[in-house]
Design a protein around this motif. Structure first.
Motif, PDB file in Angstrom:
ATOM      1  N   ARG A   1     -12.350   2.274   0.932  1.00 50.96           N
ATOM      2  CA  ARG A   1     -12.446   1.973   2.237  1.00 50.96           C
ATOM      3  C   ARG A   1     -11.151   2.752   2.872  1.00 50.96           C
ATOM      4  O   ARG A   1     -11.194   3.438   3.986  1.00 50.96           O
ATOM      5  CB  ARG A   1     -12.155   0.639   2.868  1.00 50.96           C
ATOM      6  CG  ARG A   1     -13.409  -0.154   2.823  1.00 50.96           C
ATOM      7  CD  ARG A   1     -13.453  -1.648   3.205  1.00 50.96           C
ATOM      8  NE  ARG A   1     -12.805  -2.369   2.165  1.00 50.96           N
ATOM      9  CZ  ARG A   1     -12.035  -3.292   2.112  1.00 50.96           C
ATOM     10  NH1 ARG A   1     -11.442  -3.447   3.192  1.00 50.96           N
ATOM     11  NH2 ARG A   1     -11.537  -4.127   1.116  1.00 50.96           N
ATOM     12  N   GLN A   2     -10.006   3.007   2.230  1.00 49.84           N
ATOM     13  CA  GLN A   2      -9.001   3.812   2.860  1.00 49.84           C
ATOM     14  C   GLN A   2      -9.364   5.146   2.757  1.00 49.84           C
ATOM     15  O   GLN A   2      -8.536   5.922   3.468  1.00 49.84           O
ATOM     16  CB  GLN A   2      -7.586   3.542   1.825  1.00 49.84           C
ATOM     17  CG  GLN A   2      -7.105   2.323   2.252  1.00 49.84           C
ATOM     18  CD  GLN A   2      -5.819   1.912   1.328  1.00 49.84           C
ATOM     19  OE1 GLN A   2      -5.546   2.450   0.331  1.00 49.84           O
ATOM     20  NE2 GLN A   2      -4.919   1.244   1.972  1.00 49.84           N
TER      21      GLN A   2
ATOM     22  N   ARG B   1      -4.067  -2.001   9.026  1.00 55.82           N
ATOM     23  CA  ARG B   1      -4.930  -3.104   8.983  1.00 55.82           C
ATOM     24  C   ARG B   1      -5.150  -3.382   7.297  1.00 55.82           C
ATOM     25  O   ARG B   1      -5.360  -4.615   6.886  1.00 55.82           O
ATOM     26  CB  ARG B   1      -6.176  -2.790   9.568  1.00 55.82           C
ATOM     27  CG  ARG B   1      -6.988  -4.123   9.539  1.00 55.82           C
ATOM     28  CD  ARG B   1      -8.107  -4.018  10.758  1.00 55.82           C
ATOM     29  NE  ARG B   1      -7.324  -4.034  12.133  1.00 55.82           N
ATOM     30  CZ  ARG B   1      -8.344  -3.840  13.350  1.00 55.82           C
ATOM     31  NH1 ARG B   1      -9.499  -3.851  13.063  1.00 55.82           N
ATOM     32  NH2 ARG B   1      -7.580  -3.934  14.446  1.00 55.82           N
ATOM     33  N   THR B   2      -5.295  -2.311   6.586  1.00 56.60           N
ATOM     34  CA  THR B   2      -5.507  -2.519   5.213  1.00 56.60           C
ATOM     35  C   THR B   2      -4.186  -2.818   4.564  1.00 56.60           C
ATOM     36  O   THR B   2      -4.013  -3.234   3.224  1.00 56.60           O
ATOM     37  CB  THR B   2      -5.850  -1.191   4.417  1.00 56.60           C
ATOM     38  OG1 THR B   2      -5.327  -0.108   4.832  1.00 56.60           O
ATOM     39  CG2 THR B   2      -7.533  -0.801   4.798  1.00 56.60           C
TER      40      THR B   2
ATOM     41  N   GLU C   1      -4.079  -6.454   3.463  1.00 61.19           N
ATOM     42  CA  GLU C   1      -4.965  -6.476   2.193  1.00 61.19           C
ATOM     43  C   GLU C   1      -4.584  -6.147   1.073  1.00 61.19           C
ATOM     44  O   GLU C   1      -4.385  -6.762  -0.032  1.00 61.19           O
ATOM     45  CB  GLU C   1      -6.240  -5.945   2.690  1.00 61.19           C
ATOM     46  CG  GLU C   1      -7.168  -6.440   1.588  1.00 61.19           C
ATOM     47  CD  GLU C   1      -8.714  -5.791   1.945  1.00 61.19           C
ATOM     48  OE1 GLU C   1      -8.956  -5.545   2.964  1.00 61.19           O
ATOM     49  OE2 GLU C   1      -9.313  -5.654   0.991  1.00 61.19           O
ATOM     50  N   THR C   2      -3.485  -4.963   1.070  1.00 57.62           N
ATOM     51  CA  THR C   2      -2.848  -4.536  -0.159  1.00 57.62           C
ATOM     52  C   THR C   2      -1.798  -5.466  -0.515  1.00 57.62           C
ATOM     53  O   THR C   2      -1.693  -5.706  -1.742  1.00 57.62           O
ATOM     54  CB  THR C   2      -2.058  -3.149   0.324  1.00 57.62           C
ATOM     55  OG1 THR C   2      -3.241  -2.425   0.767  1.00 57.62           O
ATOM     56  CG2 THR C   2      -1.445  -2.500  -1.085  1.00 57.62           C
TER      57      THR C   2
ATOM     58  N   PHE D   1      -5.387   4.872   9.148  1.00 60.13           N
ATOM     59  CA  PHE D   1      -5.042   3.613   8.971  1.00 60.13           C
ATOM     60  C   PHE D   1      -5.045   3.197  10.469  1.00 60.13           C
ATOM     61  O   PHE D   1      -5.487   4.023  11.341  1.00 60.13           O
ATOM     62  CB  PHE D   1      -3.442   3.309   8.771  1.00 60.13           C
ATOM     63  CG  PHE D   1      -2.582   4.658   9.318  1.00 60.13           C
ATOM     64  CD1 PHE D   1      -2.370   5.788   8.802  1.00 60.13           C
ATOM     65  CD2 PHE D   1      -2.068   4.571  10.662  1.00 60.13           C
ATOM     66  CE1 PHE D   1      -1.520   6.741   9.333  1.00 60.13           C
ATOM     67  CE2 PHE D   1      -1.224   5.249  11.095  1.00 60.13           C
ATOM     68  CZ  PHE D   1      -1.283   6.598  10.675  1.00 60.13           C
TER      69      PHE D   1
ATOM     70  N   LEU E   1     -10.922  -1.541  -1.846  1.00 63.55           N
ATOM     71  CA  LEU E   1     -10.143  -1.301  -0.731  1.00 63.55           C
ATOM     72  C   LEU E   1      -9.466   0.324  -0.687  1.00 63.55           C
ATOM     73  O   LEU E   1      -9.579   0.903   0.264  1.00 63.55           O
ATOM     74  CB  LEU E   1      -8.766  -2.080  -1.146  1.00 63.55           C
ATOM     75  CG  LEU E   1      -7.448  -1.844  -0.400  1.00 63.55           C
ATOM     76  CD1 LEU E   1      -7.680  -2.111   1.077  1.00 63.55           C
ATOM     77  CD2 LEU E   1      -6.203  -2.988  -0.786  1.00 63.55           C
ATOM     78  N   TYR E   2      -9.521   0.816  -2.009  1.00 64.24           N
ATOM     79  CA  TYR E   2      -9.214   2.154  -2.136  1.00 64.24           C
ATOM     80  C   TYR E   2     -10.171   3.070  -1.625  1.00 64.24           C
ATOM     81  O   TYR E   2     -10.028   4.022  -0.612  1.00 64.24           O
ATOM     82  CB  TYR E   2      -9.266   2.686  -3.608  1.00 64.24           C
ATOM     83  CG  TYR E   2      -8.688   4.147  -3.833  1.00 64.24           C
ATOM     84  CD1 TYR E   2      -7.320   4.415  -3.629  1.00 64.24           C
ATOM     85  CD2 TYR E   2      -9.634   5.056  -4.244  1.00 64.24           C
ATOM     86  CE1 TYR E   2      -7.042   5.754  -3.919  1.00 64.24           C
ATOM     87  CE2 TYR E   2      -9.361   6.199  -4.347  1.00 64.24           C
ATOM     88  CZ  TYR E   2      -8.016   6.888  -4.422  1.00 64.24           C
ATOM     89  OH  TYR E   2      -7.797   8.009  -4.575  1.00 64.24           O
TER      90      TYR E   2
END
Ligand SMILES: [Cu+2]
Length: 209
Positions: free
Chosen positions: A78-79, A1-2, A5-6, A154, A75-76
């Protein structure tokens, strides 16, 4: 899902960089042409106070890249934090293979079977040197270290067979330290858990003894 966004982040970075590049080189070439030698121009004395212009243009580009930086950091982070209830897969790397263990103890080598539409948390460690768990299709990679645990998570959005690589040079057969992540429909995944046989398409891989 990310992953999506990446891609957006990368696209935004390329677009902002391209805009700055076009602006700088565009103005440079334009002024070079416009004020070329022999062109009858009305040449005023150079302005001495350009403080506002310089601060403005520096701050504007800095702000644009700062926004991208905050976005990337968010983002990082959240990952790095798996959501509650993520399915945990234990992965052990060694020269030169990936060993994976399902929540119920089923083990496999160079293959990771997963159900679709689930949050998956990969908890990893290494038996020897530093490796790196990388699935380009998911836009994820994370170093796997001896003597400590690292994780990556993920969400499986669709079924399929995705390539798994070791992304950290780890010795002679580093290039052969590859595998597959196989995302299956939930029912097929449950069937597989009951009968985790070898994979017909690749007899060298399959369930560990
Ligand atoms: Cu490796």
């Amino acid at each position: 899902r990310t992953a999506a966004e990446t891609d957006w982040l990368l696209l935004a970075l390329v677009v902002v960089s391209a805009l700055v590049l076009v602006l700088v080189f565009g103005l440079m070439l334009y002024f070079g042409w416009r004020f070329r030698a022999g062109n009858p121009m009305r040449r005023r004395p150079l302005p001495t106070r350009t403080f506002g212009l310089e601060v403005g243009w520096t701050a504007a580009t800095m702000l644009a890249f700062f926004v991208l930086d905050v976005w990337a950091a968010d983002l990082y982070l959240r990952q790095m934090h798996a959501p509650e209830g993520a399915m945990k897969i234990a992965v052990t790397a060694k020269q030169w293979m990936w060993k994976a263990e399902q929540p119920n103890g089923v083990r496999e080598i160079n293959l990771v079977h997963l159900p679709v539409d689930r949050d998956i948390e990969i908890v990893m460690t290494s038996e020897d040197v530093i490796h790196d768990f990388s699935v380009p299709a998911f836009r994820i990679k994370r170093d796997v270290l001896p003597g400590r645990y690292t994780m990556i998570w993920f969400h499986t959005t669709r079924t399929g067979r995705f390539r798994l690589y070791c992304d950290q040079y780890c010795g002679l057969d580093h290039a052969l330290m590859v595998g597959h992540v196989i995302v299956m429909p939930a029912a097929a995944y449950r069937d597989w858990l009951d009968h985790p046989g070898g994979d017909a398409a690749s007899p060298a891989e399959g369930a560990a003894p």
